[in-house]
Design an enzyme around this catalytic site. Structure first.
Site, PDB file in Angstrom:
ATOM      1  N   ASP A   1      -4.065 -67.636 -55.466  1.00 32.03           N
ATOM      2  CA  ASP A   1      -4.119 -68.795 -56.352  1.00 32.03           C
ATOM      3  C   ASP A   1      -5.100 -69.850 -55.849  1.00 32.03           C
ATOM      4  O   ASP A   1      -5.083 -70.226 -54.665  1.00 32.03           O
ATOM      5  CB  ASP A   1      -2.708 -69.404 -56.457  1.00 32.03           C
ATOM      6  CG  ASP A   1      -2.668 -70.620 -57.354  1.00 32.03           C
ATOM      7  OD1 ASP A   1      -2.922 -70.467 -58.562  1.00 32.03           O
ATOM      8  OD2 ASP A   1      -2.396 -71.723 -56.840  1.00 32.03           O
TER       9      ASP A   1
ATOM     10  N   GLU B   1      -8.556 -66.481 -57.476  1.00 32.11           N
ATOM     11  CA  GLU B   1      -8.761 -67.434 -58.559  1.00 32.11           C
ATOM     12  C   GLU B   1      -9.675 -68.521 -58.000  1.00 32.11           C
ATOM     13  O   GLU B   1      -9.278 -69.286 -57.120  1.00 32.11           O
ATOM     14  CB  GLU B   1      -7.446 -68.065 -59.028  1.00 32.11           C
ATOM     15  CG  GLU B   1      -7.676 -69.039 -60.174  1.00 32.11           C
ATOM     16  CD  GLU B   1      -6.518 -69.983 -60.428  1.00 32.11           C
ATOM     17  OE1 GLU B   1      -6.482 -70.602 -61.508  1.00 32.11           O
ATOM     18  OE2 GLU B   1      -5.655 -70.139 -59.539  1.00 32.11           O
TER      19      GLU B   1
END
Length: 571
Positions: free
Chosen positions: A244, A281
């Site tokens: 993330d 990401e």
């Protein structure tokens, strides 16, 4: 058994176990240890640091009573696996399916998700990407407020539940990727500070304090996160991790944490004998993210590609607010389909500056692209999804593109249920301020912020998929369209070819249609609300979203808002 914990600044550490407190012995490198006869699998324990606590173990494998309770000893070897013949899933040529365990089924558990695996097998996806499963406050959460990063949310089924899910996926021929969060920890139940310098002294992002990756004591902090990644891939038999918001990792060392992690995972892949993927990401549009270590890159297998999403979204919806203005118009879609990203050093109006670098030479399979995902739906105030007509066109382009396509749960049948932002903080001040915090986060995005309260249980319940929708003709028809697209992608090598320099795109100057050439195949899309004549020679129609196009002397006559994949007859 021996209990260990890292607490380099403590003068005394005690172990609370088996009904009593025992002093721990200081060792090298700030590690403390204590041997306890009679402790084993299931034994509850906690630590006290300089008299404060008790706190759960920073490396707790299980939190049976939640984030504020004691840890429990968990022995990985006690689980019996049946995936001995599993050889993994390479990201190249794969289709990913993202899901949230708590809303994928009515029950919201790993066990219930296993019952839905036949649906994914028939859809022909290769990898399931599971949103974060670390323990969180309360009973419902997206997962990005996680703490106790080595444990698994008991609401979903705990560590054995995750292992059972992975085992079942492997038996079904599906790999599993887990979404992990290393850029911050949740504000509730985060007890790492008393143990050591896990955090820097500044806000690393909107979501919390920066993790200490480059300051004093950061060697062990880095090992904490790398060890966590290795645990998931080794002990839970996972096939990859989605990392993330890596742009929020503050690391000024000469060797970035991601490069160190990539090297460790490469070594593990050699050991376990199957491919292991790391998907970042990243908001940076920097090709170094996905370049191999030996080429001076950070070694990520792939990265999420928001530019493709934005261009597809604008093309099928006509929206142009927030971060969408630069992507309005089919020229932007043509650029991302042929170049990988739109912002490759160009000016970003949303950021107010130039952004990104060219992805020249990067194969498309290293860019994970989507039409919808948890962020792009859930960050809208009402969590609204795309309507079926938009999904037909968008999925047609996504699943014939040179990228690694990813679907979001329910997308394949045009689910009407929203995917809202929800949480369940225990502390009143966090619970009451969550809605305000969320609105502030998206200030300037161009929304009228009329989102439901994220702390209300109803917000969570509304986000659960309604599988009964599949009984309706419109939803079943869309599911068949997705199945046919994926099947065609897997049958025709041209459609999964990742070489961006072999993709050609033609667009209508008036913005009505687009043609993407994949080898000798023409992917022809009419975005207009009326029929359109597209200058593509007649030939063999392989798949159409609507009535087949009518061939004419000057091209194909496509129905309104439709697309077709054909092999034109050479002229």
């Amino acid at each position: 058994m021996i209990f260990e914990v890292w607490a380099p600044r403590a003068t005394a550490v005690e172990l609370d176990v088996l009904g009593g407190r025992r002093p721990m012995s200081a060792g090298a490198g700030g590690w403390w240890s204590a041997e306890v006869a009679g402790a084993g699998h299931g034994t509850r324990y906690a630590f006290l640091v300089d008299g404060d606590g008790p706190y759960p173990d920073p490396r707790s494998r299980r939190q049976p009573e939640g984030i504020f309770g004691p840890s429990a000893v968990y022995e990985h070897a006690r689980f019996t696996w049946s995936d001995h013949d599993w050889r993994g899933r390479d990201l190249r040529g794969a289709v990913i399916y993202e899901l949230h365990v708590g809303t994928f089924t009515a029950e919201g558990t790993f066990e219930a998700a296993i019952e839905r695996l036949p649906h994914l097998v028939e859809l022909c996806v290769d990898l399931v990407e599971v949103m974060p499963v670390a323990p969180v406050p309360g009973g419902r959460n997206w997962g990005y407020d996680g703490v106790d990063l080595y444990a698994v949310n008991e609401t979903y089924g705990g560590p054995d539940g995750l292992k059972s899910f992975v085992d079942a996926c492997h038996r079904a021929g599906i790999g599993v990727i887990l979404d992990v969060v290393y850029n911050h920890l949740g504000p509730s139940g985060n007890f790492l500070r008393p143990f050591g310098p896990y955090f820097s002294d500044f806000k690393g992002s909107y979501w919390g304090d920066a993790v200490n990756l480059d300051g004093p004591g950061s060697d062990e902090v880095r090992r904490y996160f790398i060890g966590n990644a290795v645990q998931w891939l080794r002990d839970y038999h996972l096939d990859g991790l989605r990392l993330d918001a890596v742009h929020a990792l503050h690391d000024r060392r000469s060797r970035h944490l991601l490069a160190e992690l990539s090297e460790e995972v490469d070594a593990l892949a050699c050991s376990v004998g199957r491919p292991l993927s790391l998907i970042a990401e990243s908001d940076l549009n920097d090709p170094r993210m996905v370049r191999p270590l030996e080429a001076g890159g950070l070694g990520m297998t792939a990265q999420w590609n928001d530019d493709v999403h934005h261009a597809l979204h604008c093309a099928v919806t006509g929206e142009s607010h927030g971060y969408y203005p630069d992507f309005a118009g089919l020229a932007a879609l043509a650029k991302v389909l042929t170049s990988g990203v739109f912002h490759d050093g160009s000016y970003s109006s949303f950021r107010g500056r130039t952004h990104g670098r060219p992805f020249t030479g990067v194969p498309g399979h290293r860019l994970v692209a989507c039409l919808q995902n948890h962020d792009q739906i859930g960050n809208r105030p009402q969590g609204d999804r795309l309507p079926i007509p938009a999904l037909k066109l968008g999925a047609g382009l996504l699943l014939t593109s040179p990228f690694t396509p990813m679907l979001f749960m329910g997308e394949e049948w045009g689910a009407r249920t929203p995917f809202l932002f929800f949480s369940d903080h225990v502390e009143p001040e966090l619970r009451e301020s969550e809605a305000v915090r969320r609105e502030r986060e998206f200030d300037g995005f161009g929304y009228t912020w009329d989102a439901p309260d994220p702390s209300e249980e109803e917000t969570f319940l509304r986000s659960k998929l309604d599988w009964d929708e599949l009984k309706e003709e419109a939803h079943w028809s869309l599911l068949c369209w997705y199945r046919d697209l994926i099947a065609l992608r897997k049958a025709l090598p041209e459609l999964s070819d990742p070489r961006l320099d072999r993709v050609r795109v033609e667009v209508d100057p008036q913005g009505k249609w687009l043609v993407m050439w994949r080898g000798e195949l023409a992917v022809t899309v009419n975005f207009a609300e009326e029929p359109a004549l597209v200058p593509v020679a007649a030939g063999t129609v392989l798949l159409s979203s609507d009535e087949p196009p009518t061939p004419t002397q000057t091209g194909l006559h496509l129905p309104a808002q439709s697309m077709t994949i054909s092999r034109p007859t050479p002229q």
